[in-house]
Design a protein around this motif. Structure first.
Motif, mmCIF file in Angstrom:
data_model
loop_
_atom_site.group_PDB
_atom_site.id
_atom_site.type_symbol
_atom_site.label_atom_id
_atom_site.label_comp_id
_atom_site.label_asym_id
_atom_site.label_seq_id
_atom_site.Cartn_x
_atom_site.Cartn_y
_atom_site.Cartn_z
ATOM 1 N N ARG A 130 0.744 -1.158 -0.012
ATOM 2 C CA ARG A 130 -0.102 -0.126 -0.057
ATOM 3 C C ARG A 130 0.789 1.310 0.132
ATOM 4 N N GLU A 131 1.975 1.157 0.717
ATOM 5 C CA GLU A 131 2.866 2.205 0.721
ATOM 6 C C GLU A 131 3.259 2.391 -0.625
ATOM 7 N N ARG A 132 3.598 1.624 -1.491
ATOM 8 C CA ARG A 132 4.407 1.597 -2.743
ATOM 9 C C ARG A 132 3.207 2.182 -3.784
ATOM 10 N N ARG A 133 1.952 1.704 -3.481
ATOM 11 C CA ARG A 133 0.813 2.035 -4.468
ATOM 12 C C ARG A 133 0.633 3.627 -4.081
ATOM 13 N N GLY A 134 0.710 3.924 -2.717
ATOM 14 C CA GLY A 134 0.508 5.523 -2.590
ATOM 15 C C GLY A 134 1.784 6.242 -3.337
ATOM 16 N N GLN A 135 2.925 5.593 -3.154
ATOM 17 C CA GLN A 135 4.031 6.477 -3.973
ATOM 18 C C GLN A 135 3.825 6.564 -5.342
ATOM 19 N N LEU A 136 3.295 5.552 -6.013
ATOM 20 C CA LEU A 136 3.064 5.642 -7.467
ATOM 21 C C LEU A 136 1.842 6.379 -7.724
ATOM 22 N N GLN A 137 0.678 6.537 -7.085
ATOM 23 C CA GLN A 137 -0.356 7.363 -7.428
ATOM 24 C C GLN A 137 0.197 8.791 -6.917
ATOM 25 N N GLN A 138 1.063 9.208 -6.104
ATOM 26 C CA GLN A 138 1.694 10.528 -6.117
ATOM 27 C C GLN A 138 2.437 10.694 -7.255
ATOM 28 N N LEU A 170 5.181 7.867 -17.066
ATOM 29 C CA LEU A 170 3.704 7.928 -16.659
ATOM 30 C C LEU A 170 3.213 6.547 -17.034
ATOM 31 N N ALA A 171 3.546 5.887 -18.236
ATOM 32 C CA ALA A 171 3.151 4.713 -18.542
ATOM 33 C C ALA A 171 3.767 3.567 -17.910
ATOM 34 N N GLN A 172 5.010 3.919 -17.269
ATOM 35 C CA GLN A 172 5.406 3.004 -16.419
ATOM 36 C C GLN A 172 4.964 2.916 -14.999
ATOM 37 N N ALA A 173 4.731 3.860 -14.443
ATOM 38 C CA ALA A 173 3.727 4.008 -13.407
ATOM 39 C C ALA A 173 2.606 3.383 -13.430
ATOM 40 N N LEU A 174 1.636 3.570 -14.387
ATOM 41 C CA LEU A 174 0.459 3.032 -14.617
ATOM 42 C C LEU A 174 0.605 1.596 -15.011
ATOM 43 N N ARG A 175 1.486 1.092 -15.595
ATOM 44 C CA ARG A 175 1.495 -0.200 -15.856
ATOM 45 C C ARG A 175 1.999 -1.054 -14.403
ATOM 46 N N GLU A 176 2.792 -0.323 -13.734
ATOM 47 C CA GLU A 176 2.998 -0.789 -12.378
ATOM 48 C C GLU A 176 1.801 -0.685 -11.296
ATOM 49 N N LEU A 177 1.080 0.177 -11.380
ATOM 50 C CA LEU A 177 -0.156 0.194 -10.603
ATOM 51 C C LEU A 177 -1.020 -0.858 -11.129
#
Length: 296
Positions: free
Chosen positions: A32-40, A77-84
Motif C-alpha cells: 500500500r505504501e508503494r501504491r501510494g508512492q506510485l499514485q503520487q 507515466l506509462a511505467q507508473a500506470l503499468r506498475e499500478l
C-alpha cells in the motif's frame, strides 16, 4: 434552521472521523505504501504534462525541448500506470484485533453509512457537471480495459483527440495518441493512430520504429506482413537500428535462413555492451544458430 444545524453536525462528525480514522486503521503494508508512492508520482507527472501543454500553447519554449520533455514524462507515466495495474487491488488483512477494536470499527462503519448517503450524491452532481468530457469518453465502446485509470488521464487523451481533429497533420500528436491508447489497452485505436503517423511521415525513423514496435509487441510471433515491411524500411534508413537488426534476424531464423540471421545478430552483438544481459542472451542464441547452420 433545523437542517442547517443537521448539516453543521454532519460536517463536524465527518471531520472528526477523518482526523481519527488513522487510529482505527491497521499499519499500512509495504504494497500500500508503494501504491501510494506510485499514485503520487502519477499525479505529479500528469500535472507536469498539463503544464507542458500550457507552455506549448503559449509558445514559451522550444518545440524540440517540449517534445523531449513530453516523451520523458509520458514514458514515466506509462511505467507508473503499468506498475499500478500489475499490483492489482490491495489484499484485505485478516482481522486480528480484539473485540473492542472490532466494535470500534463497527461504529465507524455506521457513521460512514449515514454520511455516505449525503456526500456521494453531492459529489456525483459536481462530477457530472465538471467531468462531461470524461463521461463521454467512457461511453466509447473501445474504452480502457483497466477501470483504475484516473479520469485525468482520460481527459488528457480526449484533449489530444480534439487537438488532432483540428490539426490532423501533427505527427508528434499522432505518436503520442498511439502511446496513450497502447497504455490504456485500446489496441485497435493505437494501431490506427500509429498508422496515421506513418502515413504522414513514411520516411521518419521514429514514426516507423514506434509503429513497428507496437505491431511486434502485440504479436511477437508474427514476422510477416506490415511489421516486416516496417522493420525492413527502418533498417534501410538506419542500418544500425538495434530493434530492426533483432527483428530481421528473428524473421530470417523463422524461415530457416540461419546464415542471414547470424549476420544480422552478429552485427547487433557489436552494438551491445559486452556485459549486458541482452548481450549474454543474444550470445546464446547466436551459438545455437551456428549449431543449426553447421549441423554440429
Amino acid at each position: 434552521m433545523i437542517w442547517l444545524v443537521a448539516l453543521a453536525l454532519s460536517i463536524t462528525a465527518v471531520t472528526v472521523w477523518y482526523m481519527a480514522r488513522p487510529l482505527a486503521r491497521p499499519p499500512v503494508s509495504d504494497d500500500r505504501e508503494r501504491r501510494g508512492q506510485l499514485q503520487q508520482l502519477r499525479d505529479r507527472l500528469l500535472t507536469q504534462l498539463n503544464e507542458l501543454d500550457v507552455e506549448e500553447g503559449d509558445r514559451n519554449i522550444d518545440k524540440a525541448v517540449v517534445g523531449d520533455e513530453r516523451n520523458r514524462l509520458e514514458a514515466e507515466l506509462a511505467q507508473a500506470l503499468r506498475e499500478l495495474e500489475s499490483m492489482g487491488g490491495v489484499k484485505k488483512k485478516k482481522k486480528t484485533k480484539k473485540k473492542a477494536a472490532r466494535e470500534s470499527r463497527r461504529a465507524w462503519i455506521v457513521v460512514l453509512i449515514v454520511f455516505a448517503i449525503v456526500f456521494p450524491l453531492s459529489a456525483a452532481g459536481l462530477y457530472v457537471l465538471n467531468q462531461r468530457a470524461t463521461l463521454a469518453y467512457l461511453m466509447n465502446p473501445e474504452g480502457p480495459a483497466n477501470a483504475s485509470v484516473p479520469p485525468m488521464v482520460l481527459e488528457m487523451v480526449a484533449r489530444l483527440e480534439k487537438r488532432l481533429a483540428d490539426q490532423p497533420d501533427d505527427l508528434d500528436g499522432w505518436l503520442r495518441l498511439g502511446r496513450a491508447y497502447a497504455v490504456l489497452g485500446r489496441t485497435q485505436a493505437a494501431e490506427a493512430a500509429y498508422a496515421r503517423a506513418y502515413k504522414l511521415a513514411p520516411d521518419e525513423p521514429q514514426a516507423i520504429a514506434e509503429y513497428a514496435g507496437f505491431l511486434y509487441s502485440s504479436d511477437p510471433q508474427n514476422t510477416e506482413g506490415q511489421v516486416y515491411k516496417l522493420y525492413s524500411r527502418l533498417h534501410q534508413l538506419d542500418p544500425d537500428n538495434q530493434d530492426a537488426l533483432w527483428f530481421l534476424g528473428f524473421a530470417a531464423y523463422q524461415k530457416n535462413d540461419y546464415q542471414q540471421a547470424l549476420g544480422l545478430w552478429e552485427r547487433l552483438m557489436k552494438r551491445l555492451p559486452a556485459d549486458s544481459n541482452e548481450a549474454t542472451h543474444l550470445r546464446l542464441i547466436i551459438d545455437k544458430t551456428r549449431v543449426k547452420l553447421t549441423g554440429k
